[in-house]
Design a protein around this motif. Structure first.
Motif, PDB file in Angstrom:
ATOM      1  N   ARG A 162       0.829  -1.231   0.000  1.00 46.11           N
ATOM      2  CA  ARG A 162       0.000   0.000   0.000  1.00 46.11           C
ATOM      3  C   ARG A 162       0.864   1.282   0.000  1.00 46.11           C
ATOM      4  NH1 ARG A 162      -5.278   1.190   1.714  1.00 46.11           N
ATOM      5  NH2 ARG A 162      -5.647  -1.004   2.112  1.00 46.11           N
ATOM      6  N   GLU A 163       1.935   1.266   0.851  1.00 45.95           N
ATOM      7  CA  GLU A 163       2.770   2.477   0.967  1.00 45.95           C
ATOM      8  C   GLU A 163       3.543   2.783  -0.305  1.00 45.95           C
ATOM      9  OE1 GLU A 163       2.842  -0.159   2.912  1.00 45.95           O
ATOM     10  OE2 GLU A 163       4.858  -0.866   3.361  1.00 45.95           O
ATOM     11  N   ASP A 164       3.726   1.765  -1.156  1.00 45.49           N
ATOM     12  CA  ASP A 164       4.477   2.013  -2.402  1.00 45.49           C
ATOM     13  C   ASP A 164       3.564   2.528  -3.511  1.00 45.49           C
ATOM     14  OD1 ASP A 164       6.971   1.253  -1.416  1.00 45.49           O
ATOM     15  OD2 ASP A 164       6.446  -0.877  -1.653  1.00 45.49           O
ATOM     16  N   LEU A 165       2.283   2.180  -3.408  1.00 43.83           N
ATOM     17  CA  LEU A 165       1.357   2.486  -4.518  1.00 43.83           C
ATOM     18  C   LEU A 165       1.396   3.960  -4.934  1.00 43.83           C
ATOM     19  CD1 LEU A 165      -1.896   0.386  -3.868  1.00 43.83           C
ATOM     20  CD2 LEU A 165      -0.325   0.245  -5.798  1.00 43.83           C
ATOM     21  N   ALA A 166       1.494   4.863  -3.943  1.00 45.20           N
ATOM     22  CA  ALA A 166       1.458   6.313  -4.251  1.00 45.20           C
ATOM     23  C   ALA A 166       2.690   6.773  -5.012  1.00 45.20           C
ATOM     24  CB  ALA A 166       1.318   7.102  -2.955  1.00 45.20           C
ATOM     25  N   HIS A 167       3.746   5.956  -4.955  1.00 48.72           N
ATOM     26  CA  HIS A 167       5.021   6.449  -5.519  1.00 48.72           C
ATOM     27  C   HIS A 167       5.445   5.776  -6.805  1.00 48.72           C
ATOM     28  CE1 HIS A 167       5.467   8.567  -1.763  1.00 48.72           C
ATOM     29  NE2 HIS A 167       5.281   7.400  -1.099  1.00 48.72           N
ATOM     30  N   PHE A 197       4.530   5.762  -9.723  1.00 52.39           N
ATOM     31  CA  PHE A 197       4.544   6.512 -11.002  1.00 52.39           C
ATOM     32  C   PHE A 197       5.626   7.595 -11.048  1.00 52.39           C
ATOM     33  CE2 PHE A 197       0.152   4.895 -10.700  1.00 52.39           C
ATOM     34  CZ  PHE A 197       0.120   4.138 -11.871  1.00 52.39           C
ATOM     35  N   LYS A 198       6.430   7.660  -9.957  1.00 49.50           N
ATOM     36  CA  LYS A 198       7.519   8.644  -9.945  1.00 49.50           C
ATOM     37  C   LYS A 198       8.762   8.028 -10.561  1.00 49.50           C
ATOM     38  CE  LYS A 198       5.937  10.898  -5.761  1.00 49.50           C
ATOM     39  NZ  LYS A 198       6.144  10.930  -4.306  1.00 49.50           N
ATOM     40  N   PRO A 199       9.578   8.793 -11.255  1.00 51.98           N
ATOM     41  CA  PRO A 199      10.778   8.243 -11.902  1.00 51.98           C
ATOM     42  C   PRO A 199      11.712   7.580 -10.888  1.00 51.98           C
ATOM     43  CG  PRO A 199      10.484  10.583 -12.455  1.00 51.98           C
ATOM     44  CD  PRO A 199       9.464  10.241 -11.421  1.00 51.98           C
ATOM     45  N   PHE A 200      12.263   6.517 -11.266  1.00 54.74           N
ATOM     46  CA  PHE A 200      13.248   5.741 -10.483  1.00 54.74           C
ATOM     47  C   PHE A 200      12.670   5.072  -9.247  1.00 54.74           C
ATOM     48  CE2 PHE A 200      15.928   8.988 -12.616  1.00 54.74           C
ATOM     49  CZ  PHE A 200      16.706   8.138 -13.398  1.00 54.74           C
ATOM     50  N   TYR A 201      11.331   5.200  -9.045  1.00 54.01           N
ATOM     51  CA  TYR A 201      10.788   4.573  -7.849  1.00 54.01           C
ATOM     52  C   TYR A 201      10.572   3.104  -8.112  1.00 54.01           C
ATOM     53  CZ  TYR A 201       8.464   3.899  -3.418  1.00 54.01           C
ATOM     54  OH  TYR A 201       8.167   3.449  -2.159  1.00 54.01           O
ATOM     55  N   ARG A 202      11.183   2.336  -7.245  1.00 55.79           N
ATOM     56  CA  ARG A 202      11.073   0.897  -7.432  1.00 55.79           C
ATOM     57  C   ARG A 202      10.660   0.266  -6.127  1.00 55.79           C
ATOM     58  NH1 ARG A 202      15.452  -2.119  -9.512  1.00 55.79           N
ATOM     59  NH2 ARG A 202      13.837  -3.307 -10.559  1.00 55.79           N
ATOM     60  N   ALA A 203       9.527  -0.462  -6.190  1.00 59.41           N
ATOM     61  CA  ALA A 203       9.034  -1.092  -4.958  1.00 59.41           C
ATOM     62  C   ALA A 203       9.724  -2.441  -4.756  1.00 59.41           C
ATOM     63  CB  ALA A 203       7.522  -1.288  -5.056  1.00 59.41           C
ATOM     64  N   ASN A 204      10.127  -2.998  -5.810  1.00 53.18           N
ATOM     65  CA  ASN A 204      10.706  -4.355  -5.747  1.00 53.18           C
ATOM     66  C   ASN A 204      12.096  -4.338  -6.364  1.00 53.18           C
ATOM     67  OD1 ASN A 204      11.374  -7.058  -6.247  1.00 53.18           O
ATOM     68  ND2 ASN A 204       9.187  -7.630  -6.215  1.00 53.18           N
TER      69      ASN A 204
END
Ligand code: ADP
Length: 818
Positions: free
Chosen positions: A757-762, A764-771
């Motif tokens: 859930r906490e990653d979902l907001a981010h 779509f930002k460049p270089f953001y990687r949840a995994n």
């Protein structure tokens, strides 16, 4: 007293007998002259024994006989005196009278002379004598002069003392400035009065003596005199008491009179000592009135300062005037173009004169002599009797007026009007009243001037206010609608905050205004801030603006970065008046940070493949035999690098807004089928099944097909990457209505790792990687997001960790072709 007359008028009994005796002696001497022999002895005895001085001298003054009493008095011996002349016994001033008498006798005068004279004794002493001289005849011829003289020095001296004392008293009595009068107690008739008293009552001595006070009409109150007399009889003396005396002219004099019972010539008399206090009382009264006037003027001045309303001011002038100059009615006239009109008045109601009557009346200055007088001389005028005053106009409302004063209302030489007071009595006003009125006229002039100024000022203020309010509303509009936050402070107190700033801070205008600037940062400023302020101050005072960045705290407690631009609007160093323009720079800050991150990330992402290439080239040199294998790897890395650089360029272009779409109309199903064809092989490698659910009705969209292809490729690629082997990916193309608008949509659902859930907001930002397990750049979704925005579409995500993710893209649907 030194004349014989007085002796004759008041002969004492002693003197009377002495004279008789002298006359007798004289007669006898005449007889004796005729018959000397017979009676000489008897007369000689008489002459020798009498106490009177007897001298006989010839017409030349040569003494022929002196009796023993004469010898005793003169101090000369019988023989001595027989050789001297009578003139030697007399003082110088008696000689001429004596010679005159001698001459007359030579010429035949036989009178008996009686005189008072002085005799000089041998030792020079003077004796006052009463002398009688008689001619002595012998045989019808003058034989000598007989002088019989009696020493009256003692009596003379006593009388002289008495006379001198009487004279002194008389002089004191008459010269006294204190008025003194003596009257008989019984009759009340005046016996004597001194000049001062006569002056006080204005009568002559003749008019007063023998008359009573009542006859002279001296007592204004008729009961005064009997009361006083009965009291005086009891007390014997009455101390000084205030009383009033009416003078001959009818004027009342204020006096202080003390009375005393005295006895004069056996009669009871009243000695009245009267002090005229009229002047003192008048001065005291004048002083008192002066004081009352000063106080009244003071009061008016204070009252005048409390209002600038002309009407009110004039009303107050008239009100206080009544306290100082008693009158029946008062009015104020303003003069305009030669006409005097009443603008304010007092007291006319009781004469049944209405306000309207008065306001309708006007006087022409030219045809009214007394108004002309005031206007031309600028001095007050008193009319003792208006009925006899030339040019007094009787109009409706003033018929009852008998006396009048008018004073000019002057201001800096300009005649503003006239202040009038009236009385129904003739001669009610004095010079003093005129002076008082003039003082009030002066007050009125100040009031009129002030009121006029105030009116002008008010008008100017109203105009200026209108200008200012227009200016203000313009300014307010600018301030209210400006996108910049703005607030104005006076000595750290917020006096104004514009709506933008209020929105920024989350406070209402009323919550901010009146608060200190500490509220904006949520705490008192720290030492660091003050240092910064001290550095900024000189520049501000020089009129330059200062810009700094700070962290502000909103009402909800969240903080944000602002750029604050300050300018000093005060005129002086004190007070500190500042206008601050405030811009929320949190996004800028974030972007800045993002950029920094982007560069760091990009460098990092580029470093790995480049290092990979380096390794392969090294190995290629060492293992030329494995050329193909290494070339293949180099090709893959190069491919990845190319993609990475393309992505980086894309991100940069999107950020700079330089991506140009080349839209055309296509059916969405077509593109989706193309992508799946391309991705099928990769999915198969992970044994992932791709299923497709295409809406049969073609969904027409206006898009840049390359870019939409890029988005779909990225989404399906991600789905494959983040789904385990043997997973399932379901792709659906459908149409949907959202907020009244028709959309063509593609959803890609996988049953992969899902996104927290906490990653979902981010994501779509460049270089953001949840995994971080799976290799990637973190750029794909951000690029996809930008592409969708450019198409006025959207990309959304729903996901649950361990269950899978659902990405959907939405594109505005074109109306179906007919
Ligand atoms: P990359 O995939 O190169 O890391 P993306 O921008 O495409 O970069 O994706 C951003 C991040 O979103 C990924 O790193 C991943 O953590 C997450 N993500 C994207 N798609 C999926 C998906 N289908 N399932 C789970 N996670 C995903």
């Amino acid at each position: 007293m030194n004349s014989g007359t007085r002796v004759r008028r008041h002969p004492s009994s002693q003197m009377k007998s002495s004279h008789a005796r002298l006359k007798n002696t004289h007669a006898k001497r005449v007889v004796m002259a005729q018959s000397v022999d017979e009676s000489e002895a008897r007369y000689r005895q008489l002459a020798e024994t009498t106490i009177d001085v007897i001298i006989v001298h010839d017409l030349n003054g040569n003494i022929t006989y002196i009796n023993p009493a004469g010898v005793r008095l003169t101090g000369y011996s019988q023989s001595e005196i027989m050789s001297i002349n009578i003139s030697q016994l007399l003082p110088e001033d008696e000689l001429s009278a004596m010679r005159e008498r001698a001459q007359k006798r030579i010429e035949g005068d036989t009178s008996v002379y009686t005189s008072q004279t002085k005799l000089i004794s041998r030792d020079g002493r003077l004796f006052q004598v009463e002398a009688q001289s008689t001619l002595m005849m012998e045989q019808s011829k003058i034989s000598g002069v007989l002088v019989v003289a009696r020493d009256i020095s003692d009596r003379y001296n006593t009388q002289k003392i008495l006379w001198e004392s009487e004279n002194r008293f008389s002089r004191v009595f008459h010269a006294s400035t204190i008025s003194i009068a003596i009257s008989q107690l019984k009759t009340g008739q005046m016996i004597d009065a001194n000049d001062s008293f006569l002056h006080l009552i204005g009568y002559s001595r003749e008019e007063v003596i023998g008359h009573t006070g009542a006859e002279l009409n001296l007592w204004p109150s008729s009961s005064d005199r009997p009361d006083t007399v009965s009291q005086l009889l009891v007390e014997g003396t009455l101390p000084a008491t205030p009383s009033r005396i009416r003078s001959k002219s009818g004027e009342l004099r204020d006096t202080l009179s003390s009375l005393e019972l005295i006895e004069l010539g056996g009669q009871q008399c009243i000695l009245a000592i009267v002090q005229d206090n009229t002047e003192r009382i008048r001065v005291e009264k004048a002083e008192y009135e002066q004081r009352v006037m000063a106080e009244a003027l003071c009061d008016t001045a204070a009252l005048l300062n409390s209002t600038l309303q002309l009407d009110e001011v004039l009303e107050r002038v008239l009100e206080t005037l009544a306290r100082v100059v008693p009158h029946e009615t008062a009015s104020i006239m303003l003069i305009d173009q030669g006409k005097a009109r009443i603008i304010r008045h007092r007291g006319f109601e009781k004469y049944g004169v209405s306000d309207k009557t008065l306001k309708d009346v006007y006087f022409s200055v030219d045809s009214s002599p007394f108004l002309t007088h005031i206007v031309s001389t600028r001095q007050p005028i008193i009319l003792d009797d208006v009925t006899t005053s030339l040019g007094w106009q009787v109009v409706k409302g003033n018929e009852w007026i008998r006396s009048y004063i008018g004073a000019p209302i002057l201001f800096e030489g300009e005649l503003l009007g006239i202040i009038n007071i009236d009385s129904d009595l003739i001669g009610a006003f004095t010079e003093r009243h005129a002076t008082g009125l003039a003082a009030f006229a002066h007050q009125a002039s100040i009031a009129i001037r002030n009121a006029r100024h105030a009116t002008e000022l008010e008008q100017r203020v109203t105009e200026r206010m209108a200008e200012l309010s227009l200016e203000r509303s313009r300014l307010e509009a600018v301030l209210d609608f400006t996108g910049e936050g703005l607030f104005y402070t006076e000595e750290q107190i917020i006096r104004y905050a514009n709506p933008t700033f209020c929105r920024m801070m989350g406070y209402s205008q009323t919550e901010l205004e009146g608060q200190t600037t500490a509220l904006l940062i949520g705490q008192a400023p720290d030492a660091e801030f003050f240092k910064r302020w001290e550095r900024a101050k000189p520049a501000l005072l020089e009129g330059r603006v200062v810009r700094w960045e700070r962290e502000f705290k909103r009402k909800d407690g969240t903080t944000f970065h602002v750029a604050q631009t300050l300018s000093w609007v005060g005129e002086a160093t004190e007070p500190i008046l500042l206008v601050s323009l405030v811009r929320d720079i949190s996004e800028e800050k974030q972007l800045e940070a993002q950029k920094m991150r982007f560069i760091a990330n990009a460098a990092h992402e580029l470093r790995n493949p480049i290092m990979g290439l380096g390794t392969r080239l090294y190995l290629l040199k060492r293992q030329p035999e494995r050329l193909n294998e290494h070339l293949l790897m180099i090709e893959r890395v190069t491919h990845r690098l190319t993609r990475l650089v393309d992505d980086l360029l894309d991100v940069a272009r999107f950020e700079n807004g330089v991506i140009q779409l080349r839209p055309h109309e296509i059916t969405l199903q077509g593109i989706v089928q193309d992508v799946i064809e391309l991705q099928q092989e990769i999915a198969l490698q992970k044994s992932i099944r791709l299923t497709l659910d295409l809406m049969p009705e073609p969904l027409l969209v206006m898009v840049d097909s390359d870019r939409i292809l890029q988005v779909l490729t990225n989404l399906i690629n991600n789905a494959i990457h983040y789904t385990f082997e043997d997973g399932l990916i379901h792709i659906k193309v459908f149409r949907v209505k959202k907020e009244g608008q028709d959309y063509a949509a593609v959803s890609i659902a996988d049953n992969g790792v899902g996104i927290a859930r906490e990653d979902l907001a981010h994501i779509f930002k460049p270089f953001y990687r949840a995994n971080k397990v799976v290799q990637g750049t973190g750029l794909g979704l951000s690029i996809s997001h930008e592409i969708m925005l450019l198409h006025k579409g959207e990309i959304t995500v729903e996901s649950e960790v361990g269950k899978g993710s659902l990405f959907t893209i939405w594109l505005p649907l074109l109306p179906a072709e007919s």
